[in-house]
Design an enzyme around this catalytic site. Structure first.
Site, PDB file in Angstrom:
ATOM      1  N   ASN A   9       0.454 124.652  45.331  1.00 18.20           N
ATOM      2  CA  ASN A   9      -0.309 124.586  46.583  1.00 18.20           C
ATOM      3  C   ASN A   9       0.668 124.876  47.725  1.00 18.20           C
ATOM      4  O   ASN A   9       1.428 124.002  48.125  1.00 18.20           O
ATOM      5  CB  ASN A   9      -0.924 123.177  46.714  1.00 18.20           C
ATOM      6  CG  ASN A   9      -1.673 123.007  48.025  1.00 18.20           C
ATOM      7  OD1 ASN A   9      -1.920 123.986  48.737  1.00 18.20           O
ATOM      8  ND2 ASN A   9      -2.041 121.780  48.350  1.00 18.20           N
ATOM      9  N   LYS A  11       0.058 125.498  50.825  1.00 17.22           N
ATOM     10  CA  LYS A  11      -0.349 124.984  52.142  1.00 17.22           C
ATOM     11  C   LYS A  11      -0.105 126.049  53.230  1.00 17.22           C
ATOM     12  O   LYS A  11      -0.260 127.229  52.947  1.00 17.22           O
ATOM     13  CB  LYS A  11       0.370 123.663  52.434  1.00 17.22           C
ATOM     14  CG  LYS A  11       0.242 122.695  51.256  1.00 17.22           C
ATOM     15  CD  LYS A  11       0.790 121.333  51.528  1.00 17.22           C
ATOM     16  CE  LYS A  11       0.639 120.479  50.271  1.00 17.22           C
ATOM     17  NZ  LYS A  11       1.025 119.100  50.454  1.00 17.22           N
ATOM     18  N   HIS A  98      -8.691 118.138  49.438  1.00 21.22           N
ATOM     19  CA  HIS A  98      -7.281 117.764  49.575  1.00 21.22           C
ATOM     20  C   HIS A  98      -7.151 116.721  50.689  1.00 21.22           C
ATOM     21  O   HIS A  98      -7.846 116.802  51.705  1.00 21.22           O
ATOM     22  CB  HIS A  98      -6.427 118.998  49.892  1.00 21.22           C
ATOM     23  CG  HIS A  98      -4.972 118.706  49.739  1.00 21.22           C
ATOM     24  ND1 HIS A  98      -4.256 118.043  50.711  1.00 21.22           N
ATOM     25  CD2 HIS A  98      -4.109 118.934  48.722  1.00 21.22           C
ATOM     26  CE1 HIS A  98      -3.011 117.885  50.289  1.00 21.22           C
ATOM     27  NE2 HIS A  98      -2.892 118.417  49.091  1.00 21.22           N
ATOM     28  N   GLU A 100      -5.067 116.335  52.920  1.00 21.30           N
ATOM     29  CA  GLU A 100      -4.741 116.880  54.248  1.00 21.30           C
ATOM     30  C   GLU A 100      -6.003 117.413  54.920  1.00 21.30           C
ATOM     31  O   GLU A 100      -6.133 117.363  56.149  1.00 21.30           O
ATOM     32  CB  GLU A 100      -3.663 117.972  54.105  1.00 21.30           C
ATOM     33  CG  GLU A 100      -2.295 117.336  53.855  1.00 21.30           C
ATOM     34  CD  GLU A 100      -1.324 118.188  53.062  1.00 21.30           C
ATOM     35  OE1 GLU A 100      -1.546 119.402  52.932  1.00 21.30           O
ATOM     36  OE2 GLU A 100      -0.331 117.615  52.552  1.00 21.30           O
ATOM     37  N   GLU A 170      -4.394 112.613  43.436  1.00 22.68           N
ATOM     38  CA  GLU A 170      -3.231 112.667  44.321  1.00 22.68           C
ATOM     39  C   GLU A 170      -3.209 111.432  45.212  1.00 22.68           C
ATOM     40  O   GLU A 170      -3.884 111.409  46.257  1.00 22.68           O
ATOM     41  CB  GLU A 170      -3.306 113.919  45.204  1.00 22.68           C
ATOM     42  CG  GLU A 170      -3.307 115.208  44.439  1.00 22.68           C
ATOM     43  CD  GLU A 170      -2.785 116.354  45.297  1.00 22.68           C
ATOM     44  OE1 GLU A 170      -1.781 116.960  44.898  1.00 22.68           O
ATOM     45  OE2 GLU A 170      -3.351 116.619  46.365  1.00 22.68           O
ATOM     46  N   GLY A 176       3.938 114.666  49.614  1.00 20.19           N
ATOM     47  CA  GLY A 176       4.955 115.143  50.537  1.00 20.19           C
ATOM     48  C   GLY A 176       5.891 114.047  51.033  1.00 20.19           C
ATOM     49  O   GLY A 176       6.608 114.231  52.008  1.00 20.19           O
ATOM     50  N   SER A 216       4.430 114.572  45.170  1.00 22.05           N
ATOM     51  CA  SER A 216       5.883 114.565  44.989  1.00 22.05           C
ATOM     52  C   SER A 216       6.330 114.832  43.554  1.00 22.05           C
ATOM     53  O   SER A 216       7.267 114.196  43.061  1.00 22.05           O
ATOM     54  CB  SER A 216       6.483 113.256  45.521  1.00 22.05           C
ATOM     55  OG  SER A 216       6.221 113.143  46.899  1.00 22.05           O
TER      56      SER A 216
HETATM   57  P1  PGA Z   1       3.691 117.510  47.297  1.00 20.20           P
HETATM   58  O1  PGA Z   1       2.175 117.974  47.622  1.00 20.20           O
HETATM   59  O2  PGA Z   1       4.000 117.993  45.906  1.00 20.20           O
HETATM   60  O3  PGA Z   1       4.523 118.140  48.340  1.00 20.20           O
HETATM   61  O4  PGA Z   1       3.688 116.012  47.362  1.00 20.20           O
HETATM   62  C1  PGA Z   1       1.185 117.892  46.647  1.00 20.20           C
HETATM   63  C2  PGA Z   1      -0.124 118.334  47.232  1.00 20.20           C
HETATM   64  O5  PGA Z   1      -0.344 118.136  48.432  1.00 20.20           O
HETATM   65  O6  PGA Z   1      -0.974 118.876  46.528  1.00 20.20           O
END
Ligand code: PGA
Length: 252
Positions: A9, A11, A98, A100, A170, A176, A216
């Site tokens: 992903n 982003k 997601h 976000e 998640e 993140g 992460s």
């Molecule tokens: P990350 O993001 O691996 O940077 O934690 C995962 C995601 O948002 O799908």
């Protein structure tokens, strides 16, 4: 044995040059090192680069996914992208829900259900994200939150429609942040999610449905997540932007 799925992903990262450079080199390396066997790899770049990325991957086993889609068919929604537009450029997968999108763009379960329905109408496969906040976990509410997120969205779909889904658990506090869930916490939640699918759709679907972990994932911890019984792969953010790290995650 189910093939594992690994999704990058990206982003809001990588411009045209960076996107195409990464994908071309990545393709070359995974074929040279023969590391694409027995797994499905999906890359999710930004909207403007979906078409070219998909073109580059024609004839390979790698796939492209969009990161979002609007919930209406078409109309006066400045700046938005519809499911039929994605379909028209050959995109057949989309990430929905997601955290976000839920957090920064206030996407609630009712809108997400509309996004699900419009995606299904155009035959898009859906990678649907669910997860609890840190506060919810501290209050031990994570199981109720996950159940509620599924009941308000995915569980409105028929068994036939469910075949087009892949679920990504998640935990929001792990995205993140470098603070991933423990393997046991992740496995426990995945087992619970599979149990919810069992109750709602029966054994066949609950065994077949892909449940990915995200939050992460790194080249160092990926293999321990992927060893868990109910973890069918990963949705990777930060670590998918670095080619060697992402390759190591895929190898895991
Ligand atoms: P990350 O993001 O691996 O940077 O934690 C995962 C995601 O948002 O799908």
């Amino acid at each position: 044995m189910k093939k594992k799925i690994v999704i990058a992903n990206w982003k809001m990262n990588y411009d045209l040059h960076e996107t195409t450079f990464f994908i071309r080199n990545f393709l070359k390396i995974i074929f040279e090192r023969k590391i694409n066997h027995n797994k499905k790899i999906i890359i999710s770049p930004s909207f403007p680069f979906l078409y070219i990325s998909n073109q580059i991957l024609q004839g390979t086993s790698l796939r492209i996914s969009a990161q979002n889609v609007h919930h209406m068919d078409k109309g006066s929604y400045t700046g938005e992208v519809s499911a039929s537009m994605l379909k028209s450029i050959g995109i057949s997968k989309v990430i929905l829900g997601h955290s976000e999108r839920r957090g920064f763009f206030f996407e609630k379960n009712d809108v997400l259900l509309k996004k699900i329905k419009i995606s299904l109408k155009y035959g898009l496969k859906i990678i649907f994200c669910i997860g609890e906040t840190e506060t919810e976990r501290k209050k031990d509410q994570q199981f109720d939150i996950i159940k509620n997120q599924l009941e308000k969205t995915v569980f409105h779909c028929s068994p036939d429609e469910i075949k087009l889904f892949c679920i990504a658990y998640e935990p929001i506090w792990a995205i993140g942040t470098g603070k991933n869930a423990t393997y046991k916490q992740a496995q426990t939640m995945h087992e619970f999610i599979r149990y919810l699918f069992l109750k709602k759709y029966g054994e066949y679907i609950s065994n077949q449905i892909y449940i990915l972990y995200g939050g992460s994932i790194t080249d160092l911890n990926a293999k321990y997540f992927f060893l868990q019984k109910d973890i069918d792969g990963g949705l990777v953010g930060n670590s998918s932007l670095k080619m060697e790290k992402f390759l190591k995650i895929i190898k895991s």
